[in-house]
Each structure stands twice: as C-alpha cells, then as structure tokens.
Enzyme design. Structure first.
Site, short mmCIF file in Angstrom:
data_model
loop_
_atom_site.label_atom_id
_atom_site.label_comp_id
_atom_site.label_asym_id
_atom_site.label_seq_id
_atom_site.Cartn_x
_atom_site.Cartn_y
_atom_site.Cartn_z
CG ASP A 71 -44.40 19.05 -11.67
OD1 ASP A 71 -45.11 20.04 -11.44
OD2 ASP A 71 -43.86 18.86 -12.77
CD GLU A 130 -37.45 19.47 -13.37
OE1 GLU A 130 -36.74 18.98 -14.26
OE2 GLU A 130 -38.19 20.46 -13.54
#
Length: 380
Positions: A71, A130
């Site tokens: 990520d 997120e």
C-alpha cells in the site's frame, strides 16, 4: 545492482516526507516511478491506474505468477516525531508505516530486475488502503488483466516486534471491519413539553445499550468480535429536545461469516429502535473491501516453513489482531499470505510519534527474496 540498504533507507525517508491521502498519491507515485524506471528494464513492464503502479517481471516460464502488494497511502495525522525527515505535508503522516511497506517492495523488485525470476512476478503498488478500499477498487476495475497473480503476498509493519522479525499465522491475521453510520430522526421541541417532541437522545441511547448485547449474546465466545460506537452527536443545548442523533462506530470480526452476522444484528436492532420510537432511520453499514485477512493454508504453510527454517530469519507465530486491512479483499479473490514485519517502536500504528526502526527494511527484503526464490522451486 540491486538497491543497497543505504539506498533503501534514503528512499524510505524521501517517501516519509511526502505522505498523501488515498487516491491523492500523485507525488508518491511519481517518486516510485522514477525509482522503478531507473532499474534495468529488460524483464520489466510498467503500467499505472489512477495513482496505482503495477510492475510485471517476466520470468523464465510464464505459466504461473507470484504477486506482491504494497500500500502507498498515508493518514490525516500531524507528525510529532521531530525527525529531520518528518512529513512536509501538514496534517498528513505515514503513521501506519506504509513508507516502510513501499521501500521493502522496491527492494524486492530491484533484486528481480537484476535476476530474472523462474516464474512471472507482479508487483502492485496500491493506493487508498486506509480510506477507500483501494485493493477492491483496483481488483474490480480489472486493470491487472493477464498480470493477475496465481498467489499473492504482502506485509504490514508491527511496532511490537523486534526490527526485522517476521510474524505470521495460519488462518486469520487481521479482522474484517465494517463502518456503522446510524442516523435517527425524530422531532425536536421544548424540554418542558416532551409529549410534543420525539427525543432522539433517548432513542440513540437505547441503540447504544442494545448494541452491547451483540458480541456477548450472538457471537460464539470461542470466536471473536468487536462492536464499538465511538461517536454520538445529538442536540444543541440542554433545554431543547434533540430531533436527531448521529451515531458512528465500527464492527470487527475474524471471519466474514461473523462480520455479516454482526452487521445483520446491528441492522435489526437499529430498525427495531426506529419502529419502537416511531422515528425515521438512515443506516449505512459500509464494509467495502475490508474483509478479514484470512491466510491461505497452502501458501502460508510454505511461507512459515521457509521463515522458520532459514537461520537468518527471526520468525514468530503471532496471534490474530483486530486491526483492519483491505488486503483481505485480495485474499478473498487470490490465494495468498499476509505477514508482519517487526519495526520495534514504543508507539503504536497510527500514532503521531511512530518512528519505525529502519534496520527492519533490509531484513524484510532479504527474507522475501529468499522466500520467492524457494517458492518458485516448489511451483516448478
């Protein structure tokens, strides 16, 4: 040459200074592309989608693809580490360690850019872990195409483990999560005339109280679940009956079955409260791509065996955690394994003081290069 430990630490610090919120990672994407494009390109093919980057490494054989995902986004947190390479973007910070994640991925990729792998590899630099289920967005968009891996791996840094320690487990590593947004709408009025109003503080309080029975009375005690309501907003002043109440929270469960069961109970209770108080309900239960991170038995057995039996690796079996990760969505579609990388910090993930120990980076890179080489021999 593959990137050295010094070069990787330098890259991590550059990434740390430019944190960006999900789907806004333009500066991060540009820096990553610059580094990737400076590698030997003989076996590499690069494509982008929004702020994501996919890199395909052509192997000696093309009948199987191993994937590796990182990520790339940050959090809306104001950094308080005092580091000389602290965030340059006000109100944003790599407080979850995704700068470490990216750097390890780059280190692994740089090795295989120099050493042709036995099978094809796909590296995924994924946005919006997120805040916006970036893994789900990327997968559902179909942009991987022929690069879709047969199996996939990814890490998350862990401040509680010694720097460079690899932690993993069979079964669920992280919980699946679901947001709760409940809006109860009644009728405001004067505090002295409750019969002429419909008090949503009372309705909301009843919802909060009844929600507490879900885990204690609907979830198998041997299994695990969490329902937390962290936000309750109602009314404007003490002598006015509140005509609406907004309540927000989260569900956590170690299996998707239990997550859906808890969601069903939240919905039923909210609807019952609305019926009982004769008010209107607006309920949003939003899970998106935040499925439980359920490690595949076969890939995880291979991963754990390698890590346990490699003298250079410090391995620990770790318990499941109630943190969420949208890698769970990818694991629901592609067999694979997520693992912890220890970064030895006294501060937790999402803390404004989080400062991972950078000695973890090279250890993580070396462990994964070794595992991928071993895994390719098993596949072939």
């Amino acid at each position: 040459m593959s990137l050295s430990e010094t070069e990787l630490i330098s890259l991590r610090r550059k990434l740390h200074q430019i944190p960006e919120i999900g789907m806004e990672e333009h500066e991060t994407q540009a820096l990553l592309l610059q580094v990737i494009q400076a590698m030997p390109q003989k076996w590499l093919e690069i494509k982008t989608w929004k702020t994501a980057i996919m890199v395909h490494v052509s192997g000696q054989k093309h009948d199987y693809t191993i994937g590796y995902r990182t990520d790339i986004d940050a959090l809306p947190v104001t950094e308080a580490t005092g580091l000389p390479y602290a965030s340059k973007h006000p109100g944003k910070m790599h407080a979850c360690g995704h700068d470490i994640h990216m750097t390890v991925a780059i280190g692994i990729l740089s090795y295989f850019a120099e050493h042709q792998p036995a099978t094809d590899l796909t590296f995924i630099f994924q946005p919006a872990e997120e805040n916006a289920s970036g893994g789900k967005q990327l997968y559902d968009a179909g942009v991987l195409g022929d690069w879709l891996p047969n199996e996939i791996y990814g890490l998350h840094d862990n401040p509680q483990l010694p720097a460079g320690t690899i932690g993993c487990r069979q079964g669920t590593l992280f919980a699946g999560t679901c947001e709760i947004h409940a809006h109860f709408i009644g009728k405001s009025g004067h505090a002295a005339f409750p019969q002429a109003a419909n008090d949503m503080v009372v309705a909301g309080a009843a919802f909060v109280t009844q929600i507490q029975t879900i885990v204690s009375r609907n979830v198998d005690p041997i299994q695990s679940g969490v329902v937390t309501l962290g936000h309750f907003a109602a009314g404007t002043t003490g002598n006015v009956i509140a005509g609406s109440a907004q309540i927000d929270g989260t569900i956590r469960a170690l299996t998707q079955k239990n997550n859906l069961k808890i969601q069903q109970r939240v919905r039923k209770i909210a609807e019952s409260i609305a019926a009982g108080f004769e008010c209107r309900l607006e309920l949003d239960l939003h899970q998106g791509g935040y499925y439980p991170v359920e490690n595949n038995p076969q890939t995880t057995a291979s991963f754990i065996s390698y890590m346990k039996n490699t003298p250079e690796v410090d391995y620990q079996t770790t318990p499941p955690a109630m943190t969420g990760e949208d890698f769970g969505y990818l694991l629901a579609k592609i067999p694979g394994t997520m693992f912890w990388l220890g970064v030895d910090s006294p501060y937790s993930l999402h803390s404004e003081h989080l400062a991972p120990n950078e000695q973890a980076i090279q250890k993580g890179v070396s462990a994964m290069i070794g595992f991928i080489l071993q895994r390719q021999t098993e596949i072939n």
